[in-house]
Design a protein around this motif. Structure first.
Motif, PDB file in Angstrom:
ATOM      1  N   ALA A  16       0.832  -1.202   0.000  1.00 22.20           N
ATOM      2  CA  ALA A  16       0.000   0.000   0.000  1.00 22.20           C
ATOM      3  C   ALA A  16       0.868   1.254   0.000  1.00 22.20           C
ATOM      4  O   ALA A  16       0.585   2.221  -0.715  1.00 22.20           O
ATOM      5  CB  ALA A  16      -0.957   0.000   1.191  1.00 22.20           C
ATOM      6  N   ALA A  17       1.935   1.218   0.762  1.00 25.46           N
ATOM      7  CA  ALA A  17       2.842   2.368   0.800  1.00 25.46           C
ATOM      8  C   ALA A  17       3.491   2.578  -0.570  1.00 25.46           C
ATOM      9  O   ALA A  17       3.563   3.711  -1.061  1.00 25.46           O
ATOM     10  CB  ALA A  17       3.902   2.164   1.870  1.00 25.46           C
ATOM     11  N   ALA A  18       3.938   1.506  -1.206  1.00 27.08           N
ATOM     12  CA  ALA A  18       4.590   1.626  -2.507  1.00 27.08           C
ATOM     13  C   ALA A  18       3.600   2.048  -3.591  1.00 27.08           C
ATOM     14  O   ALA A  18       3.951   2.793  -4.508  1.00 27.08           O
ATOM     15  CB  ALA A  18       5.260   0.311  -2.880  1.00 27.08           C
ATOM     16  N   ALA A  19       2.358   1.583  -3.493  1.00 21.94           N
ATOM     17  CA  ALA A  19       1.340   1.916  -4.489  1.00 21.94           C
ATOM     18  C   ALA A  19       0.726   3.290  -4.243  1.00 21.94           C
ATOM     19  O   ALA A  19       0.114   3.868  -5.142  1.00 21.94           O
ATOM     20  CB  ALA A  19       0.237   0.861  -4.495  1.00 21.94           C
ATOM     21  N   GLY A  20       0.850   3.787  -3.012  1.00 22.33           N
ATOM     22  CA  GLY A  20       0.279   5.088  -2.682  1.00 22.33           C
ATOM     23  C   GLY A  20      -1.222   5.051  -2.449  1.00 22.33           C
ATOM     24  O   GLY A  20      -1.894   6.069  -2.497  1.00 22.33           O
ATOM     25  N   ARG A  21      -1.753   3.861  -2.217  1.00 21.85           N
ATOM     26  CA  ARG A  21      -3.194   3.702  -1.960  1.00 21.85           C
ATOM     27  C   ARG A  21      -3.444   2.315  -1.393  1.00 21.85           C
ATOM     28  O   ARG A  21      -2.589   1.449  -1.472  1.00 21.85           O
ATOM     29  CB  ARG A  21      -3.992   3.901  -3.233  1.00 21.85           C
ATOM     30  CG  ARG A  21      -3.646   2.849  -4.295  1.00 21.85           C
ATOM     31  CD  ARG A  21      -4.079   3.238  -5.649  1.00 21.85           C
ATOM     32  NE  ARG A  21      -3.148   4.258  -6.073  1.00 21.85           N
ATOM     33  CZ  ARG A  21      -3.129   4.830  -7.249  1.00 21.85           C
ATOM     34  NH1 ARG A  21      -4.014   4.511  -8.138  1.00 21.85           N
ATOM     35  NH2 ARG A  21      -2.254   5.732  -7.574  1.00 21.85           N
ATOM     36  N   ALA A  43       5.425  -1.564 -13.704  1.00 22.39           N
ATOM     37  CA  ALA A  43       5.961  -0.521 -14.578  1.00 22.39           C
ATOM     38  C   ALA A  43       5.698   0.876 -14.028  1.00 22.39           C
ATOM     39  O   ALA A  43       6.255   1.858 -14.523  1.00 22.39           O
ATOM     40  CB  ALA A  43       5.366  -0.654 -15.976  1.00 22.39           C
ATOM     41  N   ARG A  44       4.906   0.971 -12.979  1.00 19.65           N
ATOM     42  CA  ARG A  44       4.631   2.281 -12.367  1.00 19.65           C
ATOM     43  C   ARG A  44       5.859   2.862 -11.674  1.00 19.65           C
ATOM     44  O   ARG A  44       5.930   4.060 -11.444  1.00 19.65           O
ATOM     45  CB  ARG A  44       3.496   2.173 -11.354  1.00 19.65           C
ATOM     46  CG  ARG A  44       2.159   1.869 -11.966  1.00 19.65           C
ATOM     47  CD  ARG A  44       1.119   1.763 -10.892  1.00 19.65           C
ATOM     48  NE  ARG A  44      -0.213   1.551 -11.443  1.00 19.65           N
ATOM     49  CZ  ARG A  44      -1.290   1.362 -10.705  1.00 19.65           C
ATOM     50  NH1 ARG A  44      -1.195   1.374  -9.366  1.00 19.65           N
ATOM     51  NH2 ARG A  44      -2.457   1.170 -11.270  1.00 19.65           N
TER      52      ARG A  44
END
Length: 85
Positions: A16-21, A43-44
């Motif tokens: 969640a931290a790496a994805a920002g959500r 790829a983000r």
């Protein structure tokens, strides 16, 4: 996007931290496998790619592997390694 072309992704802990959500709805990739989706999401950015490479995945609560097909309207849980026991 409508539900017939998407699935829900739930991100936990470090993912969640790496994805920002914590949650999002994403389009199904061409080919429709978990591995395809992991490549698209990775790829983000490099931080998210690292977390995905170490994560486990559940599709509608069942353990999934890269070659498993994904279906529209399902839920993917991204579970990074957890510390502790």
């Amino acid at each position: 996007m409508n539900e017939t072309e998407t699935l829900d992704v739930r991100w936990f802990a470090g993912a969640a931290a790496a994805a920002g959500r914590e949650e999002e709805r994403v389009p199904l990739p061409d080919g429709g496998t978990l591995g395809d989706l992991v490549r698209v999401l990775g790829a983000r950015g490099p931080a998210l790619a690292r977390v995905l490479a170490a994560s486990s995945f559940l599709v509608d609560g069942v353990a999934a592997r890269a070659e498993d097909a994904l279906a529209p309207g399902t839920t993917l849980d991204v579970l990074p390694p957890f510390a502790g026991g």
